[in-house]
Scaffold this motif. Structure first.
Motif, PDB file in Angstrom:
ATOM      1  N   GLY A  52       0.825  -1.201   0.000  1.00  0.00           N
ATOM      2  CA  GLY A  52       0.000   0.000   0.000  1.00  0.00           C
ATOM      3  C   GLY A  52       0.850   1.237   0.000  1.00  0.00           C
ATOM      4  N   ARG A  53       0.209   2.365  -0.289  1.00  0.00           N
ATOM      5  CA  ARG A  53       0.991   3.571  -0.529  1.00  0.00           C
ATOM      6  C   ARG A  53       1.621   4.142   0.736  1.00  0.00           C
ATOM      7  NH1 ARG A  53      -1.077   9.019  -0.589  1.00  0.00           N
ATOM      8  NH2 ARG A  53      -2.954   9.225   0.669  1.00  0.00           N
ATOM      9  N   PHE A  54       1.016   3.900   1.892  1.00  0.00           N
ATOM     10  CA  PHE A  54       1.541   4.542   3.108  1.00  0.00           C
ATOM     11  C   PHE A  54       2.877   3.949   3.550  1.00  0.00           C
ATOM     12  CE2 PHE A  54      -3.032   5.607   3.500  1.00  0.00           C
ATOM     13  CZ  PHE A  54      -2.897   6.986   3.465  1.00  0.00           C
ATOM     14  N   ASN A  55       3.072   2.641   3.311  1.00  0.00           N
ATOM     15  CA  ASN A  55       4.366   2.041   3.638  1.00  0.00           C
ATOM     16  C   ASN A  55       5.507   2.761   2.934  1.00  0.00           C
ATOM     17  OD1 ASN A  55       4.871  -0.286   5.374  1.00  0.00           O
ATOM     18  ND2 ASN A  55       3.056  -1.092   4.370  1.00  0.00           N
ATOM     19  N   ASP A  56       5.348   2.969   1.628  1.00  0.00           N
ATOM     20  CA  ASP A  56       6.400   3.646   0.855  1.00  0.00           C
ATOM     21  C   ASP A  56       6.578   5.080   1.325  1.00  0.00           C
ATOM     22  OD1 ASP A  56       6.621   1.331  -0.575  1.00  0.00           O
ATOM     23  OD2 ASP A  56       5.316   1.984  -2.205  1.00  0.00           O
ATOM     24  N   LEU A  57       5.448   5.750   1.588  1.00  0.00           N
ATOM     25  CA  LEU A  57       5.509   7.143   2.034  1.00  0.00           C
ATOM     26  C   LEU A  57       6.223   7.271   3.380  1.00  0.00           C
ATOM     27  CD1 LEU A  57       1.971   8.696   1.308  1.00  0.00           C
ATOM     28  CD2 LEU A  57       4.197   9.517   0.483  1.00  0.00           C
ATOM     29  N   PHE A  58       5.917   6.354   4.267  1.00  0.00           N
ATOM     30  CA  PHE A  58       6.488   6.400   5.615  1.00  0.00           C
ATOM     31  C   PHE A  58       8.007   6.199   5.549  1.00  0.00           C
ATOM     32  CE2 PHE A  58       6.444   4.417  10.116  1.00  0.00           C
ATOM     33  CZ  PHE A  58       6.506   5.673  10.717  1.00  0.00           C
ATOM     34  N   GLU A  59       8.432   5.231   4.745  1.00  0.00           N
ATOM     35  CA  GLU A  59       9.872   5.004   4.597  1.00  0.00           C
ATOM     36  C   GLU A  59      10.548   6.215   3.961  1.00  0.00           C
ATOM     37  OE1 GLU A  59       9.979   1.324   2.396  1.00  0.00           O
ATOM     38  OE2 GLU A  59       9.821   0.089   4.221  1.00  0.00           O
TER      39      GLU A  59
END
Ligand SMILES: *Cc1c(COP(=O)(O)O)cnc(C)c1O
Length: 391
Positions: A52-59
């Protein structure tokens, strides 16, 4: 609604369990930004697992914030420590230097990697790893030094990096309590070969449970990325090149994390406002000592902790109890790991002149973002009266 992170089940047997919720909790998260909105998006779009998009954003947010090239989100801070140790090559028979005063996860993660945590005494001013003592603890089996930036105060990173370089060791920074802290103008987490963060509910930014590993080197990142998800081959699905773990973070956790990081500047400013108020109110009180902010350090004061002088230290637990009776939740400073059963027998020496004394004299005070001036005032007044009373 405020998230309760210390809720205890009610029990008729234990009077402690029946105690009313404290007026002023020691640490409480602030989830009043975009947390609910982003979590709702996960639920409405079905992206609730670890894609999902939030994993990438968080990293990405962590790479930027800490100025480190590689970031890997994981399911909690202890998993982050374990995976980082394995990735740095820690194996059975190896030794890892861990400060004697820290949360037990640091030593447990070393044991999970089948290595031995060798405990190191701490500096009386910063309460972090004493680098001279670390040097004395090195043997041919030592692989990694694990400096822990306790309560937000940076370790002496120049000395630790110089020691690691001279002796061919890796450095794993534990920044679980130090998100937002800096050393000589650079964010913590950017000094070691690897660094970890925790997002447990009481940490400076939370995802409920969660962790992050930062890596300086692409090959470490790639190895850890595979191990995070069962060691599955990148080229061939369901073909496993390593016996890895399931240490993945969910998109829901990451969604909360992204919302938290939108407000990280505000959070760190609030911690420093709280520290300033305590220092102003308490530094003149006889018998109390304030936490340090050494030259070159920018302390994010995760959990504001004061020391009692030798005469008052014997009354520490009494003071904690009486603060609790007045609706103020506190914590004792961490107990020395070398005194606890799982770690004691592993040590070559039990000579720790600083840590025991430090531990017995420390009180951690309420440090939540929601603290009002009136509440800070109340804590200052109550502690001042109690200290005068027992003296
Ligand atoms: C909280 C913490 C951890 C581990 O975090 P979890 O997310 O609870 O597993 C590790 N090290 C330190 C110093 C911590 O304070």
């Amino acid at each position: 609604m405020k998230t309760k992170i210390r809720a205890r089940p009610a029990s008729r047997k234990s009077p402690a369990a029946a105690a009313p919720r404290p007026l002023i909790p020691v640490l409480e998260p602030d989830l009043h930004g975009n947390e609910l909105k982003y979590v709702t998006e996960c639920v409405e779009t079905n992206w609730i697992s670890s894609l999902g998009r939030f994993n990438d954003l968080f990293e990405a947010r962590f790479r930027e914030y800490c100025k480190v090239p590689h970031a890997l989100a994981v399911n909690n801070g202890t998993a982050a420590l374990h995976l980082a140790l394995v990735t740095l090559g820690v194996k059975e028979g190896d030794e890892v230097l861990v400060p004697d005063i820290t949360f037990a996860a640091c030593a447990n993660a070393v044991l999970h990697a089948r290595a031995t945590p060798i405990l190191v005494d701490v500096d009386p001013k910063t309460w972090t790893m004493d680098v001279k003592a670390a040097e004395r603890a090195i043997t041919p089996r030592t692989k990694v030094i694990m400096p822990v930036h306790l309560y937000g105060h940076p370790c002496d990173m120049d000395a630790i990096l110089a020691l690691a370089k001279a002796r061919g060791l890796r450095v794993l920074e534990d920044c679980a309590q130090a998100l937002g802290s800096e050393y000589k103008g650079r964010p913590l987490g950017s000094f070691g070969d690897a660094a970890i963060f925790s997002f447990y509910g009481n940490k400076t930014a939370t995802t409920g449970e969660g962790g992050m590993i930062l890596f300086q080197y692409a090959d470490h990142y790639r190895a850890a990325h595979g191990l995070r998800s069962h060691g599955m081959s990148k080229e061939k699905r369901y073909w496993h090149v390593d016996a890895g773990y399931n240490y993945r973070m969910t998109n829901i956790q990451a969604a909360i994390g992204v919302a938290q990081m939108e407000r990280i500047g505000e959070f760190v400013a609030a911690k420093r406002r709280i520290a300033k108020a305590y220092i102003k109110g308490l530094s003149g009180v006889e018998g109390l000592r304030m936490p340090a902010e050494e030259k070159g350090a920018f302390n994010s004061y995760w959990l504001f902790t004061v020391l009692l002088d030798d005469r008052l230290a014997s009354h520490r637990d009494d003071i904690l109890r009486r603060l609790s009776e007045k609706g103020i939740e506190t914590r004792p400073l961490f107990y020395p790991l070398h005194e606890m059963p799982p770690y004691k027998s592993l040590q070559r020496s039990l000579d720790f002149p600083v840590s025991g004394r430090l531990s017995r004299s420390g009180i951690s005070l309420p440090s939540s973002y929601s603290l009002t001036e009136e509440q800070l005032d109340y804590v200052v007044r109550t502690l001042t009266e109690l200290v005068r009373d027992v003296r």
